[in-house]
Design a protein around this motif. Structure first.
Motif, PDB file in Angstrom:
ATOM      1  N   ASP A  63       0.879  -1.168   0.000  1.00 28.04           N
ATOM      2  CA  ASP A  63       0.000   0.000   0.000  1.00 28.04           C
ATOM      3  C   ASP A  63       0.918   1.220   0.000  1.00 28.04           C
ATOM      4  OD1 ASP A  63      -1.680   2.149   0.632  1.00 28.04           O
ATOM      5  OD2 ASP A  63      -2.930   0.923   1.936  1.00 28.04           O
ATOM      6  N   PHE A  66      -1.279   7.655   0.837  1.00 25.39           N
ATOM      7  CA  PHE A  66      -2.122   8.616   0.132  1.00 25.39           C
ATOM      8  C   PHE A  66      -1.944   9.984   0.751  1.00 25.39           C
ATOM      9  CE2 PHE A  66      -4.455   7.065   3.731  1.00 25.39           C
ATOM     10  CZ  PHE A  66      -5.056   8.199   4.251  1.00 25.39           C
ATOM     11  N   THR A  72     -12.284   6.913   1.734  1.00 26.81           N
ATOM     12  CA  THR A  72     -12.607   6.813   0.303  1.00 26.81           C
ATOM     13  C   THR A  72     -14.052   6.370   0.064  1.00 26.81           C
ATOM     14  OG1 THR A  72     -11.866   4.510   0.158  1.00 26.81           O
ATOM     15  CG2 THR A  72     -10.211   6.236  -0.258  1.00 26.81           C
ATOM     16  N   ARG A  86     -11.941   3.840   4.679  1.00 26.44           N
ATOM     17  CA  ARG A  86     -10.968   3.788   3.578  1.00 26.44           C
ATOM     18  C   ARG A  86     -11.054   2.392   2.973  1.00 26.44           C
ATOM     19  NH1 ARG A  86      -4.582   3.243   3.314  1.00 26.44           N
ATOM     20  NH2 ARG A  86      -4.335   3.751   1.112  1.00 26.44           N
ATOM     21  N   ARG A  89      -7.762   1.665  -2.309  1.00 26.06           N
ATOM     22  CA  ARG A  89      -6.340   1.933  -2.130  1.00 26.06           C
ATOM     23  C   ARG A  89      -5.564   1.507  -3.360  1.00 26.06           C
ATOM     24  NH1 ARG A  89      -5.526   0.249   3.082  1.00 26.06           N
ATOM     25  NH2 ARG A  89      -7.757   0.273   3.312  1.00 26.06           N
ATOM     26  N   HIS A 107      -6.423  11.204  -2.753  1.00 27.50           N
ATOM     27  CA  HIS A 107      -7.869  10.983  -2.675  1.00 27.50           C
ATOM     28  C   HIS A 107      -8.540  12.283  -3.101  1.00 27.50           C
ATOM     29  CE1 HIS A 107      -7.323   7.698   0.645  1.00 27.50           C
ATOM     30  NE2 HIS A 107      -6.831   7.340  -0.514  1.00 27.50           N
TER      31      HIS A 107
END
Length: 166
Positions: A63, A66, A72, A86, A89, A107
């Motif tokens: 990952d 962000f 998200t 979230r 990803r 994002h």
């Protein structure tokens, strides 16, 4: 629109830079798999976009973090039962990280969906910010000004002396 692809049910949208050619490998309701060729780098890679809950699987994917809102997805309820998570990803493997020295995920603002769009930017990391030097006359009135200038002008420089001024 060139450089844009959506999966078969329109739940996954991918916008591709003009320097990247794409070939669709798989297009289903839950997944969009693309073979991407970066023209400037002369490199091919596979990108898989999944619209589903993914359980953690043992893999060599990372990952990449962000910037922006930590959430998200929103359940659409604005009262007490409001839930933000979230769910979405970007994950990449080590080879992808080696290919691009500057990878960033942002994002973006949510519009027309309960999910936030993600913007993946891949660069070479050679972004420099030039901050112009500004001499202020009041510095000359400081008691250690002359000593500081003499000390720095007489110090040994390793490498190009011009680098000390950038």
């Amino acid at each position: 629109m060139e450089g844009v692809i959506a999966n078969s049910n329109g739940k996954i949208w991918v916008f591709i830079d003009v320097a990247v050619q794409m070939e669709i490998l798989m297009n289903t309701d839950q997944q969009l798999s693309l073979k991407l060729h970066h023209q400037d780098l002369g490199t091919d890679f596979i990108a898989i976009f999944v619209y589903a809950k993914c359980d953690a699987v043992e893999s060599e994917l990372f990952d990449i973090g962000f910037k922006g809102s930590p959430f998200t997805w929103w359940n659409g309820i604005s009262a007490g039962d409001c839930i933000f998570k979230r769910l979405d990803r970007e994950v990449v493997n080590q080879q992808f990280q080696n290919l691009f020295s500057n990878i960033e995920v942002e994002h973006l603002s949510r519009t027309g969906s309960d999910h936030t769009p993600l913007l993946l930017t891949c660069g070479d990391g050679n972004v420099t910010f030039s901050k112009p030097f500004r001499f202020l006359n009041f510095w000359t009135n400081h008691e250690s000004f002359k000593e500081l200038i003499l000390q720095n002008w007489s110090s040994e420089v390793v490498g190009s002396s011009y680098l000390n001024f950038s």
